[in-house]
Scaffold this active site. Structure first.
Site, PDB file in Angstrom:
ATOM      1  N   HIS A 164       0.818  -1.219   0.000  1.00 60.84           N
ATOM      2  CA  HIS A 164       0.000   0.000   0.000  1.00 60.84           C
ATOM      3  C   HIS A 164       0.853   1.271   0.000  1.00 60.84           C
ATOM      4  O   HIS A 164       0.327   2.361  -0.224  1.00 60.84           O
ATOM      5  CB  HIS A 164      -0.935   0.029   1.207  1.00 60.84           C
ATOM      6  CG  HIS A 164      -1.996  -1.019   1.196  1.00 60.84           C
ATOM      7  ND1 HIS A 164      -2.846  -1.211   0.118  1.00 60.84           N
ATOM      8  CD2 HIS A 164      -2.344  -1.953   2.126  1.00 60.84           C
ATOM      9  CE1 HIS A 164      -3.673  -2.211   0.391  1.00 60.84           C
ATOM     10  NE2 HIS A 164      -3.389  -2.681   1.594  1.00 60.84           N
ATOM     11  N   ASP A 199      -2.692 -10.583  -2.304  1.00 62.78           N
ATOM     12  CA  ASP A 199      -3.245 -10.122  -1.040  1.00 62.78           C
ATOM     13  C   ASP A 199      -4.731  -9.813  -1.217  1.00 62.78           C
ATOM     14  O   ASP A 199      -5.191  -9.532  -2.330  1.00 62.78           O
ATOM     15  CB  ASP A 199      -2.485  -8.863  -0.597  1.00 62.78           C
ATOM     16  CG  ASP A 199      -2.862  -8.398   0.792  1.00 62.78           C
ATOM     17  OD1 ASP A 199      -2.193  -8.817   1.749  1.00 62.78           O
ATOM     18  OD2 ASP A 199      -3.816  -7.613   0.912  1.00 62.78           O
ATOM     19  N   HIS A 201      -6.268  -7.211  -0.410  1.00 58.16           N
ATOM     20  CA  HIS A 201      -6.479  -5.800  -0.727  1.00 58.16           C
ATOM     21  C   HIS A 201      -5.642  -5.384  -1.925  1.00 58.16           C
ATOM     22  O   HIS A 201      -4.512  -5.845  -2.103  1.00 58.16           O
ATOM     23  CB  HIS A 201      -6.114  -4.930   0.481  1.00 58.16           C
ATOM     24  CG  HIS A 201      -6.813  -5.330   1.739  1.00 58.16           C
ATOM     25  ND1 HIS A 201      -6.315  -6.306   2.586  1.00 58.16           N
ATOM     26  CD2 HIS A 201      -7.976  -4.910   2.284  1.00 58.16           C
ATOM     27  CE1 HIS A 201      -7.148  -6.462   3.609  1.00 58.16           C
ATOM     28  NE2 HIS A 201      -8.167  -5.631   3.445  1.00 58.16           N
ATOM     29  N   ASP A 288      -4.752 -12.889   3.833  1.00 57.36           N
ATOM     30  CA  ASP A 288      -6.011 -12.335   4.331  1.00 57.36           C
ATOM     31  C   ASP A 288      -7.187 -12.692   3.431  1.00 57.36           C
ATOM     32  O   ASP A 288      -8.312 -12.258   3.674  1.00 57.36           O
ATOM     33  CB  ASP A 288      -5.920 -10.822   4.544  1.00 57.36           C
ATOM     34  CG  ASP A 288      -5.097 -10.102   3.508  1.00 57.36           C
ATOM     35  OD1 ASP A 288      -4.642 -10.747   2.543  1.00 57.36           O
ATOM     36  OD2 ASP A 288      -4.879  -8.885   3.661  1.00 57.36           O
TER      37      ASP A 288
END
Length: 346
Positions: A164, A199, A201, A288
């Site tokens: 991120h 991931d 996200h 995740d």
């Protein structure tokens, strides 16, 4: 498989974060690192601890400074020292004001800098944040160097995560973009490098860093950002710009995605990577997507990661796994083991 681990992979994480309007205990708990490490041991990886460079900018690896803005690096190094000198300062740095689309004036007050360089309330900066982030980047750099040296697969245990982190902004628990830094190292030897982000996200920071480049393909499989973090990026029409047009691929999936649907998207991603002509692959590796993850919305089982690892191996590329998310601690050890064993099963 060789595994390179950050010397601070078990260090205390941030204390709190803002989640849907509530301050909650931060999800990047130190137990995450230990369980990932044990999963690598279970998969019979050869473990090596990354060496740390000096913390001064003059000794930073050139790939970090190529990826990240020098002023941003200056901020990360000095943020805590300057913040802690203020009267009534908090134990962690969180922005209480952020520049919006009507504000563009730069201000060097510690509170203003926090708003400028920290993109959300999931990336608080504490006393050891810079050291820990540099440890993560060092693990990614060392792992990429092993791939350059002829290793066919390496796993970098990075904590905190990185995907991120933008060129000049921390967000989403990330401060230095480990996969982007590793890509710069690999580009010293490989003409074309692909980054596959698995991931939960979207890897918005990685996308931003390589948006205008055609030598690094970025492919991300993630939760649909129309109602999922990071909300503002990760949509299918984002395909890169200028020279990088066509070299960014987003594959958003709906909540409830199971293994069959996920593997179908992974097959699409693999074909994009092969069409690109990648000579080396970096996998931004998040767990995740697991069914019980508190920050996820997919329905993958532990055995799903065996299948994912096996499909990634079928691409027949030198492969670097770089650790990203995964917050359901009880399953992390087995999920990591399944991924590595699946990759090595062919």
């Amino acid at each position: 498989m060789k595994a390179i681990i950050s010397p601070y992979f078990e260090d205390h994480g941030p204390l709190q974060m803002l989640y849907r309007g509530h301050f909650v205990k931060h999800y990047d708990v130190e137990h995450r690192g230990k369980q990932i490490y044990l999963g690598l041991i279970d998969a019979e990886c050869s473990i090596e601890v990354a060496s740390m460079p000096e913390l001064g900018e003059s000794n930073l690896h050139e790939s970090i400074l190529f990826v990240h803005d020098a002023k941003y690096i200056d901020y990360l190094q000095s943020a805590w020292e300057n913040w802690s000198k203020m009267p009534n300062s908090s134990t962690e740095i969180l922005p209480n004001i952020s520049p919006n689309r009507h504000i563009d004036r730069f201000n060097e007050h510690p509170v203003a800098l926090a708003g400028w360089y920290i993109g959300d309330a999931a990336a608080p900066i504490g006393e050891n944040t810079w050291r820990n982030a540099l440890g993560s980047a060092s693990a990614a750099i060392a792992a990429a160097s092993r791939l350059k040296g002829g290793e066919l697969s390496v796993y970098a245990l990075c904590r905190p995560s990185g995907h991120h982190a933008c060129q000049d902004m921390a967000m989403g628990m990330c401060f230095l973009n480990n996969v982007a830094i590793a890509a710069q190292v690999l580009r010293q030897q490989f003409r074309r490098v692909a980054i596959l982000d698995i991931d939960m996200h979207h890897g918005n920071g990685t996308q931003q860093i390589f948006d205008r480049r055609d030598d690094v393909l970025t492919v991300s499989i993630h939760g649909d950002p129309s109602n999922f973090y990071p909300f503002y990026s990760g949509f299918e029409p984002e395909t890169g710009s200028e020279k990088g047009e066509g070299f960014n691929v987003n594959l958003p999936l709906p909540a409830g995605t199971n293994e069959i649907s996920y593997l179908d998207a992974l097959d699409t991603a693999g074909n994009k990577i092969l069409e690109f002509g990648a000579e080396a692959l970096i996998v931004a590796t998040g767990f995740d997507t697991f069914k019980d993850d508190p920050l996820g919305c997919f329905e993958l089982e532990s055995c799903s990661y065996y299948a994912i690892g096996k499909m990634i191996r079928s691409l027949k590329l030198p492969t670097l796994f770089v650790q990203e998310g995964g917050y359901f601690v009880p399953a992390l050890r087995e999920n990591v083991r399944q991924m590595v064993v699946g990759f090595e099963s062919i």
